[in-house]
Design a protein around this motif. Sequence first.
Motif, PDB file in Angstrom:
ATOM      1  N   ALA A 103       1.725   9.352  -6.074  1.00 41.62           N
ATOM      2  CA  ALA A 103       2.231  10.711  -5.853  1.00 41.62           C
ATOM      3  C   ALA A 103       3.224  11.102  -6.945  1.00 41.62           C
ATOM      4  O   ALA A 103       3.190  12.230  -7.450  1.00 41.62           O
ATOM      5  N   ILE A 104       4.093  10.195  -7.313  1.00 41.50           N
ATOM      6  CA  ILE A 104       5.075  10.476  -8.366  1.00 41.50           C
ATOM      7  C   ILE A 104       4.365  10.743  -9.687  1.00 41.50           C
ATOM      8  O   ILE A 104       4.677  11.707 -10.395  1.00 41.50           O
ATOM      9  N   ILE A 105       3.401   9.905 -10.037  1.00 39.07           N
ATOM     10  CA  ILE A 105       2.658  10.080 -11.288  1.00 39.07           C
ATOM     11  C   ILE A 105       1.905  11.404 -11.285  1.00 39.07           C
ATOM     12  O   ILE A 105       1.874  12.122 -12.285  1.00 39.07           O
ATOM     13  N   SER A 106       1.338  11.767 -10.155  1.00 39.46           N
ATOM     14  CA  SER A 106       0.615  13.027 -10.042  1.00 39.46           C
ATOM     15  C   SER A 106       1.554  14.212 -10.274  1.00 39.46           C
ATOM     16  O   SER A 106       1.208  15.155 -10.988  1.00 39.46           O
ATOM     17  N   ARG A 107       2.756  14.168  -9.675  1.00 37.79           N
ATOM     18  CA  ARG A 107       3.731  15.250  -9.864  1.00 37.79           C
ATOM     19  C   ARG A 107       4.156  15.357 -11.322  1.00 37.79           C
ATOM     20  O   ARG A 107       4.300  16.453 -11.858  1.00 37.79           O
ATOM     21  N   VAL A 108       4.355  14.226 -11.965  1.00 34.82           N
ATOM     22  CA  VAL A 108       4.760  14.237 -13.377  1.00 34.82           C
ATOM     23  C   VAL A 108       3.659  14.846 -14.231  1.00 34.82           C
ATOM     24  O   VAL A 108       3.927  15.668 -15.111  1.00 34.82           O
ATOM     25  N   ARG A 109       2.423  14.465 -13.970  1.00 33.02           N
ATOM     26  CA  ARG A 109       1.303  15.011 -14.752  1.00 33.02           C
ATOM     27  C   ARG A 109       1.165  16.512 -14.545  1.00 33.02           C
ATOM     28  O   ARG A 109       0.911  17.258 -15.499  1.00 33.02           O
ATOM     29  N   GLU A 139       0.838  -1.211   0.000  1.00 28.15           N
ATOM     30  CA  GLU A 139       0.000   0.000   0.000  1.00 28.15           C
ATOM     31  C   GLU A 139       0.871   1.258   0.000  1.00 28.15           C
ATOM     32  O   GLU A 139       0.578   2.223  -0.711  1.00 28.15           O
ATOM     33  N   LYS A 140       1.962   1.256   0.781  1.00 34.31           N
ATOM     34  CA  LYS A 140       2.871   2.410   0.799  1.00 34.31           C
ATOM     35  C   LYS A 140       3.489   2.614  -0.575  1.00 34.31           C
ATOM     36  O   LYS A 140       3.603   3.746  -1.056  1.00 34.31           O
ATOM     37  N   SER A 141       3.874   1.526  -1.222  1.00 34.85           N
ATOM     38  CA  SER A 141       4.474   1.614  -2.547  1.00 34.85           C
ATOM     39  C   SER A 141       3.475   2.158  -3.561  1.00 34.85           C
ATOM     40  O   SER A 141       3.818   3.005  -4.389  1.00 34.85           O
ATOM     41  N   ILE A 142       2.240   1.703  -3.488  1.00 38.26           N
ATOM     42  CA  ILE A 142       1.199   2.190  -4.403  1.00 38.26           C
ATOM     43  C   ILE A 142       0.961   3.680  -4.212  1.00 38.26           C
ATOM     44  O   ILE A 142       0.879   4.443  -5.181  1.00 38.26           O
ATOM     45  N   GLU A 143       0.876   4.127  -2.964  1.00 37.84           N
ATOM     46  CA  GLU A 143       0.658   5.550  -2.690  1.00 37.84           C
ATOM     47  C   GLU A 143       1.834   6.392  -3.171  1.00 37.84           C
ATOM     48  O   GLU A 143       1.648   7.480  -3.734  1.00 37.84           O
ATOM     49  N   LYS A 144       3.036   5.901  -2.966  1.00 35.56           N
ATOM     50  CA  LYS A 144       4.235   6.626  -3.406  1.00 35.56           C
ATOM     51  C   LYS A 144       4.225   6.761  -4.931  1.00 35.56           C
ATOM     52  O   LYS A 144       4.499   7.837  -5.468  1.00 35.56           O
ATOM     53  N   ASN A 145       3.886   5.686  -5.633  1.00 33.53           N
ATOM     54  CA  ASN A 145       3.834   5.729  -7.095  1.00 33.53           C
ATOM     55  C   ASN A 145       2.749   6.675  -7.591  1.00 33.53           C
ATOM     56  O   ASN A 145       2.943   7.402  -8.567  1.00 33.53           O
TER      57      ASN A 145
END
Length: 58
Positions: A41-47, A33-39
Amino acid sequence: MKSYVLNDMEYDFKPLEIFVPDPNYKVDEKELEKSIEKNKAIISRVRESQKKSMQICK
């Protein structure tokens, strides 16, 4: 076997090894779950970054 060079990196083609996981292996749900949330967040920042760069180009 022959080796090949692509972009100054040498590759040797070796047969794939099949990995069979332990049938009793359990996924650490909290870490997953932590890994999914981190990913996410990263995708959101890139977008957001892409949106800003597209607005600058207009």
